[in-house]
Design an enzyme around this catalytic site. Structure first.
Site, PDB file in Angstrom:
ATOM      1  N   ARG A  69       0.840  -1.190   0.000  1.00  0.00           N
ATOM      2  CA  ARG A  69       0.000   0.000   0.000  1.00  0.00           C
ATOM      3  C   ARG A  69       0.878   1.245   0.000  1.00  0.00           C
ATOM      4  NH1 ARG A  69      -1.838   0.771   4.373  1.00  0.00           N
ATOM      5  NH2 ARG A  69      -1.145  -1.069   5.501  1.00  0.00           N
ATOM      6  N   TYR A 197      -1.287  -3.593  -7.048  1.00  0.00           N
ATOM      7  CA  TYR A 197      -1.044  -4.327  -5.795  1.00  0.00           C
ATOM      8  C   TYR A 197      -2.273  -4.323  -4.869  1.00  0.00           C
ATOM      9  CZ  TYR A 197      -0.089  -5.408  -1.077  1.00  0.00           C
ATOM     10  OH  TYR A 197      -0.240  -5.962   0.155  1.00  0.00           O
ATOM     11  N   GLY A 199      -3.996  -4.061  -1.628  1.00  0.00           N
ATOM     12  CA  GLY A 199      -4.780  -3.041  -0.928  1.00  0.00           C
ATOM     13  C   GLY A 199      -4.992  -1.767  -1.735  1.00  0.00           C
ATOM     14  N   LYS A 206      -9.605  -2.398   1.769  1.00  0.00           N
ATOM     15  CA  LYS A 206      -9.346  -1.237   2.623  1.00  0.00           C
ATOM     16  C   LYS A 206     -10.110   0.007   2.157  1.00  0.00           C
ATOM     17  CE  LYS A 206      -6.999  -3.556   5.513  1.00  0.00           C
ATOM     18  NZ  LYS A 206      -5.784  -4.202   5.326  1.00  0.00           N
ATOM     19  N   HIS A 226     -10.591  -2.358  11.504  1.00  0.00           N
ATOM     20  CA  HIS A 226      -9.493  -3.213  10.999  1.00  0.00           C
ATOM     21  C   HIS A 226      -9.257  -4.324  12.024  1.00  0.00           C
ATOM     22  CE1 HIS A 226      -5.019  -3.326   9.449  1.00  0.00           C
ATOM     23  NE2 HIS A 226      -5.760  -4.201   8.817  1.00  0.00           N
ATOM     24  N   SER A 248      -1.274  -3.533  10.304  1.00  0.00           N
ATOM     25  CA  SER A 248      -0.926  -4.448   9.218  1.00  0.00           C
ATOM     26  C   SER A 248       0.315  -5.260   9.572  1.00  0.00           C
ATOM     27  CB  SER A 248      -0.672  -3.648   7.948  1.00  0.00           C
ATOM     28  OG  SER A 248      -1.827  -2.916   7.625  1.00  0.00           O
ATOM     29  N   CYS A 250       0.780  -7.447  11.851  1.00  0.00           N
ATOM     30  CA  CYS A 250       1.046  -7.563  13.292  1.00  0.00           C
ATOM     31  C   CYS A 250       0.276  -8.718  13.925  1.00  0.00           C
ATOM     32  CB  CYS A 250       0.731  -6.256  13.999  1.00  0.00           C
ATOM     33  SG  CYS A 250       1.926  -4.978  13.610  1.00  0.00           S
ATOM     34  N   GLY A 251      -0.240  -9.642  13.119  1.00  0.00           N
ATOM     35  CA  GLY A 251      -0.720 -10.888  13.703  1.00  0.00           C
ATOM     36  C   GLY A 251      -2.211 -11.158  13.676  1.00  0.00           C
ATOM     37  N   LYS A 252      -3.010 -10.424  12.885  1.00  0.00           N
ATOM     38  CA  LYS A 252      -4.450 -10.704  12.868  1.00  0.00           C
ATOM     39  C   LYS A 252      -4.749 -12.076  12.269  1.00  0.00           C
ATOM     40  CE  LYS A 252      -5.517  -6.951  10.706  1.00  0.00           C
ATOM     41  NZ  LYS A 252      -4.151  -6.436  10.715  1.00  0.00           N
ATOM     42  N   ASN A 254      -2.890 -14.603  11.982  1.00  0.00           N
ATOM     43  CA  ASN A 254      -2.388 -15.662  12.864  1.00  0.00           C
ATOM     44  C   ASN A 254      -3.292 -15.891  14.058  1.00  0.00           C
ATOM     45  OD1 ASN A 254       0.499 -16.894  12.279  1.00  0.00           O
ATOM     46  ND2 ASN A 254       0.368 -14.863  11.349  1.00  0.00           N
ATOM     47  N   ASP A 277      -9.330  -9.747   9.002  1.00  0.00           N
ATOM     48  CA  ASP A 277      -8.811  -8.401   8.696  1.00  0.00           C
ATOM     49  C   ASP A 277      -9.804  -7.274   8.966  1.00  0.00           C
ATOM     50  OD1 ASP A 277      -6.418  -7.053   7.657  1.00  0.00           O
ATOM     51  OD2 ASP A 277      -7.676  -6.434   5.985  1.00  0.00           O
ATOM     52  N   ASN A 368       6.379  -8.519   1.917  1.00  0.00           N
ATOM     53  CA  ASN A 368       4.922  -8.316   1.891  1.00  0.00           C
ATOM     54  C   ASN A 368       4.266  -9.194   0.817  1.00  0.00           C
ATOM     55  OD1 ASN A 368       2.487  -7.060   2.798  1.00  0.00           O
ATOM     56  ND2 ASN A 368       2.534  -5.685   1.033  1.00  0.00           N
ATOM     57  N   ARG A 370       2.020 -12.182  -0.575  1.00  0.00           N
ATOM     58  CA  ARG A 370       0.703 -12.530  -0.008  1.00  0.00           C
ATOM     59  C   ARG A 370       0.084 -13.722  -0.714  1.00  0.00           C
ATOM     60  NH1 ARG A 370      -1.698  -8.783   4.066  1.00  0.00           N
ATOM     61  NH2 ARG A 370      -0.003  -7.336   4.388  1.00  0.00           N
ATOM     62  N   ARG A 401       3.028  -3.918  17.796  1.00  0.00           N
ATOM     63  CA  ARG A 401       4.394  -4.422  17.926  1.00  0.00           C
ATOM     64  C   ARG A 401       5.173  -3.439  18.748  1.00  0.00           C
ATOM     65  NH1 ARG A 401       6.807  -8.051  14.009  1.00  0.00           N
ATOM     66  NH2 ARG A 401       5.037  -8.647  12.722  1.00  0.00           N
ATOM     67  N   GLY A 496       0.035 -19.916  18.665  1.00  0.00           N
ATOM     68  CA  GLY A 496      -0.977 -20.723  19.367  1.00  0.00           C
ATOM     69  C   GLY A 496      -1.027 -20.429  20.859  1.00  0.00           C
ATOM     70  N   ASP A 497       0.135 -20.123  21.435  1.00  0.00           N
ATOM     71  CA  ASP A 497       0.167 -19.880  22.880  1.00  0.00           C
ATOM     72  C   ASP A 497      -0.520 -18.566  23.275  1.00  0.00           C
ATOM     73  OD1 ASP A 497       1.475 -22.228  23.914  1.00  0.00           O
ATOM     74  OD2 ASP A 497       3.226 -21.572  22.749  1.00  0.00           O
TER      75      ASP A 497
HETATM   76  P1  GTP Z   1      -2.369  -7.710   7.456  1.00  0.00           P
HETATM   77  O1  GTP Z   1      -2.878  -8.765   6.537  1.00  0.00           O
HETATM   78  O2  GTP Z   1      -1.280  -6.884   6.838  1.00  0.00           O
HETATM   79  O3  GTP Z   1      -3.430  -6.845   8.024  1.00  0.00           O
HETATM   80  O4  GTP Z   1      -1.540  -8.476   8.631  1.00  0.00           O
HETATM   81  P2  GTP Z   1      -1.990  -9.328   9.902  1.00  0.00           P
HETATM   82  O5  GTP Z   1      -2.276  -8.421  11.043  1.00  0.00           O
HETATM   83  O6  GTP Z   1      -3.038 -10.296   9.528  1.00  0.00           O
HETATM   84  O7  GTP Z   1      -0.630 -10.107  10.289  1.00  0.00           O
HETATM   85  P3  GTP Z   1      -0.246 -11.651  10.187  1.00  0.00           P
HETATM   86  O8  GTP Z   1      -1.082 -12.514  11.064  1.00  0.00           O
HETATM   87  O9  GTP Z   1      -0.171 -12.019   8.754  1.00  0.00           O
HETATM   88  O10 GTP Z   1       1.223 -11.651  10.815  1.00  0.00           O
HETATM   89  C1  GTP Z   1       2.259 -10.872  10.267  1.00  0.00           C
HETATM   90  C2  GTP Z   1       3.587 -11.296  10.807  1.00  0.00           C
HETATM   91  O11 GTP Z   1       3.596 -11.304  12.232  1.00  0.00           O
HETATM   92  C3  GTP Z   1       3.999 -12.683  10.362  1.00  0.00           C
HETATM   93  O12 GTP Z   1       5.342 -12.639   9.940  1.00  0.00           O
HETATM   94  C4  GTP Z   1       3.865 -13.511  11.597  1.00  0.00           C
HETATM   95  O13 GTP Z   1       4.800 -14.556  11.604  1.00  0.00           O
HETATM   96  C5  GTP Z   1       4.096 -12.525  12.733  1.00  0.00           C
HETATM   97  N1  GTP Z   1       3.333 -12.909  13.944  1.00  0.00           N
HETATM   98  C6  GTP Z   1       2.009 -13.167  14.003  1.00  0.00           C
HETATM   99  N2  GTP Z   1       1.624 -13.523  15.259  1.00  0.00           N
HETATM  100  C7  GTP Z   1       2.754 -13.490  16.015  1.00  0.00           C
HETATM  101  C8  GTP Z   1       3.022 -13.764  17.393  1.00  0.00           C
HETATM  102  O14 GTP Z   1       2.147 -14.107  18.187  1.00  0.00           O
HETATM  103  N3  GTP Z   1       4.308 -13.618  17.805  1.00  0.00           N
HETATM  104  C9  GTP Z   1       5.296 -13.232  16.953  1.00  0.00           C
HETATM  105  N4  GTP Z   1       6.527 -13.098  17.445  1.00  0.00           N
HETATM  106  N5  GTP Z   1       5.095 -12.979  15.642  1.00  0.00           N
HETATM  107  C10 GTP Z   1       3.830 -13.099  15.176  1.00  0.00           C
HETATM  108  C1  SPV Z   2      -2.955  -4.561   5.308  1.00  0.00           C
HETATM  109  O1  SPV Z   2      -1.973  -3.957   4.851  1.00  0.00           O
HETATM  110  O2  SPV Z   2      -3.462  -4.284   6.419  1.00  0.00           O
HETATM  111  C2  SPV Z   2      -3.536  -5.681   4.546  1.00  0.00           C
HETATM  112  C3  SPV Z   2      -3.069  -5.902   3.179  1.00  0.00           C
HETATM  113  O3  SPV Z   2      -4.424  -6.362   5.047  1.00  0.00           O
HETATM  114  S1  SPV Z   2      -3.760  -4.754   2.052  1.00  0.00           S
HETATM  115  O4  SPV Z   2      -4.906  -5.372   1.434  1.00  0.00           O
HETATM  116  O5  SPV Z   2      -2.724  -4.484   1.066  1.00  0.00           O
HETATM  117  O6  SPV Z   2      -4.154  -3.556   2.745  1.00  0.00           O
HETATM  118 MN    MN Z   3      -4.916  -5.622   7.151  1.00  0.00          MN
END
Ligand code: GTP
Ligand code: SPV
Ligand code: MN
Length: 586
Positions: A69, A197, A199, A206, A226, A248, A250-252, A254, A277, A368, A370, A401, A496-497
């Protein structure tokens, strides 16, 4: 496909502007999509992957200058500059339309205009909103067909209404100097030029579901956030829903599909993914806050996704998925990225399409890079995913973060204090947007790049929603999985933890867990976070639950400075919250 005059009129107008060779309406049928995939393969726009290993999967590479983005080229074109607020770039609507028309004019010459009718939210749901995106990119069509609900039934549901979001995307020459992502809230219109690209061009995501929808939500009394949405099922089979906003990358994704640690699985805990998301949330007839995920797929970060960190995401990508900017394994005709496994393919191309061959000096996949995967592929997709009625939210969780400062988890005192906690979120920047990575910036509610109006008014809207929700309001928390030790390693195991923290959060919502009061809110007692089977000591846990008054005093100064930007549109409640925090820190 429709007789809707507002739709047909707008398309005619845009057709006259961009001058396509032909116009193709996307009806949502598999036959049409399959023909488009074949066409895109024949031009090299996408590459068909090994259909035995990855059925229905394709690889796409964006232009090298077009991988994330572009916040500095994203504009809110409200009538008045002050309505875009200090956190958005603004352009006057007339000026923006002129600029964009000049760029878009004739740009579809020799190309096809694809008309994509799509729905954000299950078609017919009270939450659903409809849009039409015009694009000259098959890649966009194929992605939108995964990320949203597309086709004839959307037009049928729309009928004669002119309540729909207009979206025009023109690839043009992918010229970064002429790249603009512009939003016109007063016209429900989005125009995106010179990008291909995610977003920037999947306009339902978005652009619509957050920037335009945040405006609609404010006018109509609901919220566009978000946030991921997950359901946590306990051994008694009761499911509690959590919505969580992290910036973005930061772990959503996951957290949304986490697999509980073994000891929890044995007891019968399960996590169900509703969304990864975006959440649209409304007050239901019962007075509680209900949420739907308006999307239909995951546009997830590839690097770091593996069978250990996020098996559900990885499994979701094994069919019907489009990979963007990952490594192409030429021996197997499959894909790879950093953190998938320890075997980078030795006969391979990097994300740019250059010979890479597992070169240890360079990254093969873009940070980045995807995957675009259908939500229905996810093994833990919630049975409520497609239900238009949404799920009731018990807890709202903010997080970012932060190497230091923010503890693993804390609970706000009440909704108003929770809005304060969301408003002061800060996080290190990631590769999801262009620009420096790892710089701490304020990112209120993870909406800094996505709030389509004045952030001060947005906070006021949050406060207003809290008043309407009263004692039925979700409890508000903040988490930080990213505390670092002196050697720069993550202290908390994460992934997971993180369920161990969610368990405390739900217990707090149910009035079943204790807490310690600190100047910033309530943190768990160290013995109330389950550490069984974990290689982390109680003392280490204590260290990441600690609230360091000196660090928070300087944090408060940073907040004060940040708040000054909002002038008299800063709600007085938040100003008071800051004053109270400062006095508690003394
Ligand atoms: P967008 O799609 O951009 O909105 O991102 P998102 O918030 O869905 O983030 P996503 O879950 O894809 O995680 C992004 C990065 O953070 C990855 O490289 C993960 O490995 C890392 N990550 C996610 N959860 C954790 C966690 O609990 N601990 C750590 N250390 N890293 C994490
Ligand atoms: C983000 O950046 O928060 C995403 C990917 O979820 S994008 O669709 O490019 O915005
Ligand atoms: Mn996002």
């Amino acid at each position: 496909m429709t007789n809707n005059k507002s739709v047909l009129g707008w398309i005619e107008e845009k057709k006259a502007l961009v001058n396509p060779d032909k116009v193709v309406w996307i009806d949502g049928s598999e036959e049409q999509l399959e023909a488009l995939r074949a066409e895109a393969c024949s031009t090299g726009e996408i590459i068909k992957l090994n259909q035995e290993k990855l059925p229905g999967c394709y690889l796409h590479r964006t232009a090298v200058n077009d991988v994330a983005r572009v916040e500095h080229r994203t504009f809110i074109c409200s009538e008045k500059e002050e309505d875009a607020g200090p956190t958005n770039h603004w352009m006057a609507p007339a000026e923006a339309y002129k600029l964009l028309d000049d760029i878009a004019r004739g740009s579809y010459k020799g190309r096809t205009m694809y008309v994509i009718p799509y729905s954000m939210g299950p078609v017919g749901s009270p939450f659903a909103k409809y849009g039409i995106e015009l694009t000259d990119s098959i890649y966009v069509v194929l992605n939108m067909a995964i990320m949203t609900r597309v086709g004839q039934n959307v037009l049928d549901a729309l009928g004669d209404s002119d309540d729909w979001v207009r979206g025009l995307h023109c690839k043009c020459d992918i010229d970064e100097e002429k790249r603009y992502i512009c939003h016109f809230p007063q016209d429900n219109t989005i125009i995106s030029v010179n990008s291909g690209y995610g977003g920037n061009v999947l306009l339902g995501k978005k652009c619509f579901a957050l920037r335009i929808a945040s405006n609609l939500g404010r006018q109509e009394g609901w919220m566009a956030e978000h946030m991921l949405i997950l359901g946590l099922e306990n051994p008694q089979g009761e499911i509690k829903y959590i919505a969580a906003a992290f910036p973005s990358a930061c772990g959503k994704t996951n957290l949304a599909m986490l697999i509980p640690p073994e000891l929890y699985r044995k007891k019968g805990y399960k996590v169900w993914c509703v969304g990864d998301d975006i959440a649209w949330m409304r007050i239901g007839e019962d007075g509680r806050l209900w949420a739907v995920n308006p999307e239909n797929g995951f546009f997830g970060v590839a690097p770091g996704t593996n069978m250990k960190s996020n098996p559900n995401a990885l499994i979701s990508t094994q069919k019907g998925t489009i990979f963007t900017n990952v490594v192409h394994n030429l021996d197997e005709n499959t894909v790879w990225w950093e953190g998938l496994d320890k075997n980078p393919p030795t006969n391979s191309l990097n994300w740019k399409g250059e010979v890479w061959n597992a070169d240890p000096e360079t990254k093969g996949a873009h940070p980045n890079s995807r995957f675009t995967a259908p939500a229905k592929n996810c093994p833990c997709i919630s049975s409520e995913f497609d239900s238009g009625k949404g799920v009731p939210i018990s807890a709202i969780v903010f997080g970012g973060r932060r190497a230091k400062t923010a503890p693993l988890v804390y609970q706000s005192r009440d909704w108003e204090n929770g809005v304060f906690v969301g408003s002061i979120m800060a996080s290190e920047t990631t590769a999801a947007a262009t620009g420096a990575v790892g710089v701490v910036r304020r990112d209120p509610m993870a909406m800094l790049p996505f709030c389509g109006y004045h952030m001060g008014d947005y906070w006021a809207h949050w406060l207003e929603m809290g008043k309407k929700l009263g004692d039925k309001a979700p409890k508000i928390f903040n988490v930080n999985w990213f505390r670092l030790d002196d050697e720069g390693h993550f202290i908390w195991p994460g992934f997971g933890d993180n369920l161990r923290v969610l368990e405390w959060i739900i217990a707090r919502c149910e009035g079943k867990a204790d807490a310690v009061e600190t100047p910033i809110g309530f943190v768990p007692k160290a013995e109330d976070i389950n550490l069984e089977d974990l290689d982390i000591s109680r003392d280490t846990l204590k260290s990441i639950l600690e609230v360091d008054k000196a660090l928070w005093a300087s944090e408060a100064e940073g907040i004060e400075e940040f708040y000054q930007k909002f002038g008299d549109r800063l709600p007085k409640e938040l100003k008071n919250q800051l004053e109270s925090l400062k006095s508690r820190l003394k």
